[in-house]
Design a protein around this motif. Structure first.
Motif, short mmCIF file in Angstrom:
data_model
loop_
_atom_site.label_atom_id
_atom_site.label_comp_id
_atom_site.label_asym_id
_atom_site.label_seq_id
_atom_site.Cartn_x
_atom_site.Cartn_y
_atom_site.Cartn_z
N SER A 1 -83.52 48.55 63.63
CA SER A 1 -83.87 47.87 62.38
C SER A 1 -82.66 47.80 61.45
O SER A 1 -82.41 46.76 60.82
CB SER A 1 -85.01 48.60 61.68
N ILE A 2 -81.91 48.89 61.36
CA ILE A 2 -80.75 48.89 60.47
C ILE A 2 -79.70 47.91 60.97
O ILE A 2 -79.12 47.16 60.18
CB ILE A 2 -80.17 50.32 60.35
N THR A 3 -79.45 47.88 62.28
CA THR A 3 -78.41 46.98 62.79
C THR A 3 -78.82 45.52 62.75
O THR A 3 -77.97 44.64 62.67
CB THR A 3 -77.97 47.38 64.21
N SER A 4 -80.12 45.26 62.78
CA SER A 4 -80.54 43.86 62.73
C SER A 4 -80.81 43.37 61.31
O SER A 4 -80.63 42.18 61.03
CB SER A 4 -81.77 43.63 63.60
N LEU A 5 -81.22 44.26 60.42
CA LEU A 5 -81.58 43.84 59.06
C LEU A 5 -80.60 44.32 57.98
O LEU A 5 -80.63 43.82 56.86
CB LEU A 5 -82.98 44.36 58.70
N GLY A 6 -79.78 45.29 58.32
CA GLY A 6 -78.90 45.90 57.32
C GLY A 6 -77.67 45.08 57.01
O GLY A 6 -77.37 44.08 57.65
N ASN B 1 -64.54 48.05 59.11
CA ASN B 1 -63.21 48.56 58.83
C ASN B 1 -62.34 48.16 60.01
O ASN B 1 -62.75 47.38 60.85
CB ASN B 1 -63.23 50.08 58.57
N HIS B 2 -61.17 48.70 60.09
CA HIS B 2 -60.24 48.26 61.14
C HIS B 2 -60.68 48.67 62.54
O HIS B 2 -60.26 48.08 63.52
CB HIS B 2 -58.84 48.83 60.87
N TYR B 3 -61.52 49.69 62.65
CA TYR B 3 -61.82 50.25 63.96
C TYR B 3 -63.24 49.99 64.45
O TYR B 3 -63.50 49.98 65.64
CB TYR B 3 -61.56 51.76 63.96
N SER B 4 -64.18 49.84 63.54
CA SER B 4 -65.57 49.69 63.99
C SER B 4 -66.39 48.98 62.93
O SER B 4 -65.94 48.75 61.82
CB SER B 4 -66.18 51.07 64.28
N ALA B 5 -67.60 48.67 63.30
CA ALA B 5 -68.55 48.07 62.37
C ALA B 5 -69.74 49.01 62.24
O ALA B 5 -70.14 49.66 63.20
CB ALA B 5 -69.01 46.71 62.86
N SER B 6 -70.28 49.07 61.06
CA SER B 6 -71.51 49.84 60.85
C SER B 6 -72.42 48.98 59.99
O SER B 6 -72.02 47.96 59.44
CB SER B 6 -71.21 51.17 60.17
N TYR B 7 -73.67 49.40 59.91
CA TYR B 7 -74.67 48.68 59.13
C TYR B 7 -75.37 49.66 58.22
O TYR B 7 -75.56 50.83 58.59
CB TYR B 7 -75.70 48.03 60.07
N GLN B 8 -75.76 49.20 57.03
CA GLN B 8 -76.43 50.07 56.08
C GLN B 8 -77.73 49.43 55.61
O GLN B 8 -77.78 48.23 55.35
CB GLN B 8 -75.55 50.34 54.87
N ASP C 1 -88.69 54.40 54.89
CA ASP C 1 -88.22 53.29 54.06
C ASP C 1 -87.71 52.15 54.94
O ASP C 1 -88.01 50.98 54.69
CB ASP C 1 -87.11 53.75 53.11
N VAL C 2 -86.92 52.49 55.95
CA VAL C 2 -86.40 51.47 56.87
C VAL C 2 -87.54 50.79 57.61
O VAL C 2 -87.57 49.56 57.74
CB VAL C 2 -85.39 52.10 57.87
#
Length: 94
Positions: free
Chosen positions: A16-21, A26-33, A84-85
């Motif tokens: 859910s976080i990776t699809s809706l966040g 940054n230079h090395y990776s992607a994250s989702y919030q 919450d998520v």
């Protein structure tokens, strides 16, 4: 408190976080919030991490996992954010 978690729930929260966040790069990776939880994965996708300001949950291959947290209150707060998520995901599907 035992460090037990429903691993399938945690994986659904991750999805859910990776699809809706909101994507953070940054230079090395992607994250989702989303809802105060950050989700990221390693380069091959076998290890995922969910974290907030105080707690980190790392899920490894074969659903092994490890928590890192300073106290039980921080862990409880982190796990409450899962709801919450899930609520955000339900609203967006409706």
């Amino acid at each position: 408190m035992k460090n037990e978690i429903d691993i399938h729930r945690a994986l659904n929260v991750f999805n859910s976080i990776t699809s809706l966040g909101e994507k953070q790069t940054n230079h090395y990776s992607a994250s989702y919030q989303l809802c105060g939880i950050e989700a990221e994965t390693d380069f091959d996708g076998y290890t995922i991490t969910l974290r907030d300001a105080q707690v980190t949950l790392t899920i490894y291959f074969h659903n092994k996992y490890q928590f890192d947290y300073p106290n039980n209150d921080a862990l409880d707060n982190f796990l409450r954010r899962f709801a919450d998520v899930e609520n955000v995901a339900k609203k967006r599907k409706a």
